[in-house]
Design a protein around this motif. Structure first.
Motif, PDB file in Angstrom:
ATOM      1  N   MET A 130      47.256   3.719 -40.410  1.00 59.41           N
ATOM      2  CA  MET A 130      48.073   2.956 -39.772  1.00 59.41           C
ATOM      3  C   MET A 130      49.399   3.889 -39.242  1.00 59.41           C
ATOM      4  SD  MET A 130      48.366  -0.258 -42.429  1.00 59.41           S
ATOM      5  CE  MET A 130      48.851  -1.413 -41.211  1.00 59.41           C
ATOM      6  N   HIS A 161      55.272  -8.587 -39.215  1.00 61.09           N
ATOM      7  CA  HIS A 161      54.197  -8.257 -39.763  1.00 61.09           C
ATOM      8  C   HIS A 161      53.171  -9.432 -39.349  1.00 61.09           C
ATOM      9  CE1 HIS A 161      54.814 -11.203 -43.017  1.00 61.09           C
ATOM     10  NE2 HIS A 161      55.978 -10.617 -43.125  1.00 61.09           N
ATOM     11  N   SER A 168      49.594  -5.193 -41.986  1.00 60.90           N
ATOM     12  CA  SER A 168      51.062  -4.847 -41.663  1.00 60.90           C
ATOM     13  C   SER A 168      52.100  -5.086 -42.762  1.00 60.90           C
ATOM     14  CB  SER A 168      51.383  -5.371 -40.350  1.00 60.90           C
ATOM     15  OG  SER A 168      51.043  -6.816 -40.204  1.00 60.90           O
ATOM     16  N   CYS A 171      52.102  -2.618 -45.586  1.00 61.27           N
ATOM     17  CA  CYS A 171      52.536  -1.248 -44.982  1.00 61.27           C
ATOM     18  C   CYS A 171      53.820  -1.339 -44.906  1.00 61.27           C
ATOM     19  CB  CYS A 171      51.998  -0.980 -43.843  1.00 61.27           C
ATOM     20  SG  CYS A 171      52.540   0.740 -43.288  1.00 61.27           S
ATOM     21  N   THR A 191      48.442 -10.146 -35.804  1.00 54.19           N
ATOM     22  CA  THR A 191      48.911  -8.903 -35.213  1.00 54.19           C
ATOM     23  C   THR A 191      49.303  -9.139 -33.731  1.00 54.19           C
ATOM     24  OG1 THR A 191      47.698  -7.801 -36.621  1.00 54.19           O
ATOM     25  CG2 THR A 191      48.533  -6.623 -34.901  1.00 54.19           C
ATOM     26  N   LEU A 206      57.239  -2.247 -36.745  1.00 47.66           N
ATOM     27  CA  LEU A 206      55.985  -2.678 -36.915  1.00 47.66           C
ATOM     28  C   LEU A 206      54.944  -1.741 -37.395  1.00 47.66           C
ATOM     29  CD1 LEU A 206      53.916  -5.260 -37.061  1.00 47.66           C
ATOM     30  CD2 LEU A 206      53.092  -4.237 -34.847  1.00 47.66           C
ATOM     31  N   CYS A 207      54.447  -1.940 -38.597  1.00 45.44           N
ATOM     32  CA  CYS A 207      53.719  -0.656 -39.323  1.00 45.44           C
ATOM     33  C   CYS A 207      52.186  -1.432 -39.129  1.00 45.44           C
ATOM     34  CB  CYS A 207      53.949  -0.358 -40.663  1.00 45.44           C
ATOM     35  SG  CYS A 207      52.907   0.872 -41.265  1.00 45.44           S
ATOM     36  N   ASP A 208      51.453  -0.816 -38.400  1.00 40.18           N
ATOM     37  CA  ASP A 208      50.124  -1.484 -38.118  1.00 40.18           C
ATOM     38  C   ASP A 208      49.111  -0.661 -37.852  1.00 40.18           C
ATOM     39  OD1 ASP A 208      48.506  -3.857 -37.915  1.00 40.18           O
ATOM     40  OD2 ASP A 208      48.878  -4.217 -35.963  1.00 40.18           O
ATOM     41  N   THR A 213      47.179  -0.421 -32.436  1.00 37.70           N
ATOM     42  CA  THR A 213      48.427   0.146 -31.897  1.00 37.70           C
ATOM     43  C   THR A 213      48.108   1.432 -30.673  1.00 37.70           C
ATOM     44  OG1 THR A 213      48.551   2.021 -33.812  1.00 37.70           O
ATOM     45  CG2 THR A 213      49.680  -0.339 -33.954  1.00 37.70           C
TER      46      THR A 213
END
Length: 332
Positions: A130, A161, A168, A171, A191, A206-208, A213
């Motif tokens: 991620m 998220h 997400s 994370c 997402t 955003l943590c994806d 990404t």
């Protein structure tokens, strides 16, 4: 004649009833029948992308039958997952889901299915790192600057998220816990809409998954700050990103995995054909190339087998259960 039928028909009915459920499994898959891979998330998201690449790679080893992806999103993947749990166990309706299979049992107080007992585990597909990314107008240009910016803007930071229990979301929970800063959580139905708002500047962070990404990072539509693996990635677009571990968050690691499932009761012979096809698909050079280009790693270890897949998921349920309980993130 009536007497003959009177005695024969019950015998025939009994004979049919005694035919094993998988007696015709050798015919699977039938040429004119479509195999549907249900993705319990919105179209355009990372899991959807993995599913579409996998569907293409599965066609040849399954005898050139039609393999399609059907998005049944909502309720943190529980709607689509429940659909497959209720489907006819004939091998024509499958599920591709990620780490949500390990988090749903703790995240939701009531589920219309059991992850451990309502599915046949067909094999793992990939592991996906991620990335922590920000809106293009966010002032920080690297992770050190981001840390300072977060410290200066506590209480005013929005973290998007893809819904409760999504990759997400998980994370984001771990990241906030690691840096000891609570952010305003902004949930989306998938997402894709979260990414759209990040690019548009409606949310800050955003943590994806890299599957979603990498393209945006390459196109410079978002700012990339770090990856969640313990080592830097080799993907060209991400190779210069530091890890959160090297940036000071020691041992911070989140890797999202995807697995393939069938409804409980799917004949053993059908399961074997699907697992054999999956193993061939994961060796497909084009599929491997696509996954590597997105920063994902195709599974080659024991988790590619049904027993290894199930053992891994059950262990992940225990692991994430403790994390979710500590964070207090539940849904009805």
């Amino acid at each position: 004649m009536r007497s003959l039928l009177h005695h024969t028909l019950p015998a025939l009915a009994l004979a049919v009833a005694l035919i094993p459920a998988g007696a015709h499994a050798e015919d699977f898959p039938v040429k004119n029948k479509t195999i549907t891979i249900v993705v319990p998330y919105a179209a355009g998201g990372p899991t959807d992308r993995v599913a579409r690449d996998l569907a293409e790679a599965l066609r040849k080893p399954l005898g050139d039958v039609s393999v399609v992806v059907d998005n049944t999103a909502g309720a943190g993947s529980t709607i689509g997952t429940a659909r497959v749990a209720r489907a006819t166990p004939d091998g024509y309706t499958l599920l591709l889901n990620h780490i949500s299979m390990a988090t749903m049992p703790t995240m939701y107080r009531k589920l219309p299915f059991s992850v451990s007992s309502d599915f046949e585990f067909l094999g793992m597909v990939n592991d996906v790192p991620m990335t922590l990314i920000g809106r293009p107008t966010l002032p920080p240009n690297n992770y050190k600057e981001l840390s300072t910016w977060i410290a200066q803007n506590k209480g005013n930071i929005t973290l998007g998220h893809a819904g409760l229990g999504s990759a997400s979301h998980l994370c984001g929970l771990l990241y906030q816990s690691a840096i000891k800063v609570e952010m305003t959580s902004v949930p989306y139905k998938g997402t894709a809409p979260a990414m759209t708002d990040l690019i548009g500047g409606q949310i800050d962070l955003l943590c994806d998954q890299t599957t979603n990404t990498t393209g945006q990072i390459e196109a410079k539509k978002v700012k990339a700050y770090a990856v969640t693996t313990l080592q830097r990635l080799r993907t060209p677009a991400l190779k210069d990103l530091p890890t959160l571990d090297e940036s000071g968050l020691k041992n911070f690691q989140v890797t999202i995995w995807h697995g393939l499932y069938a409804p409980k009761g799917t004949p053993a012979a059908v399961q074997k054909k699907l697992n054999d096809a999956l193993k061939q698909a994961l060796k497909d050079p084009e599929f491997v190339k696509k996954q590597e280009g997105l920063g994902a790693v195709v599974v080659t270890d024991g988790r590619i087998d049904p027993a290894g897949h199930k053992k891994f998921v059950l262990a992940e349920i225990d692991k994430w259960g403790a994390i979710i309980k500590a964070a207090g993130s539940y849904a009805d």
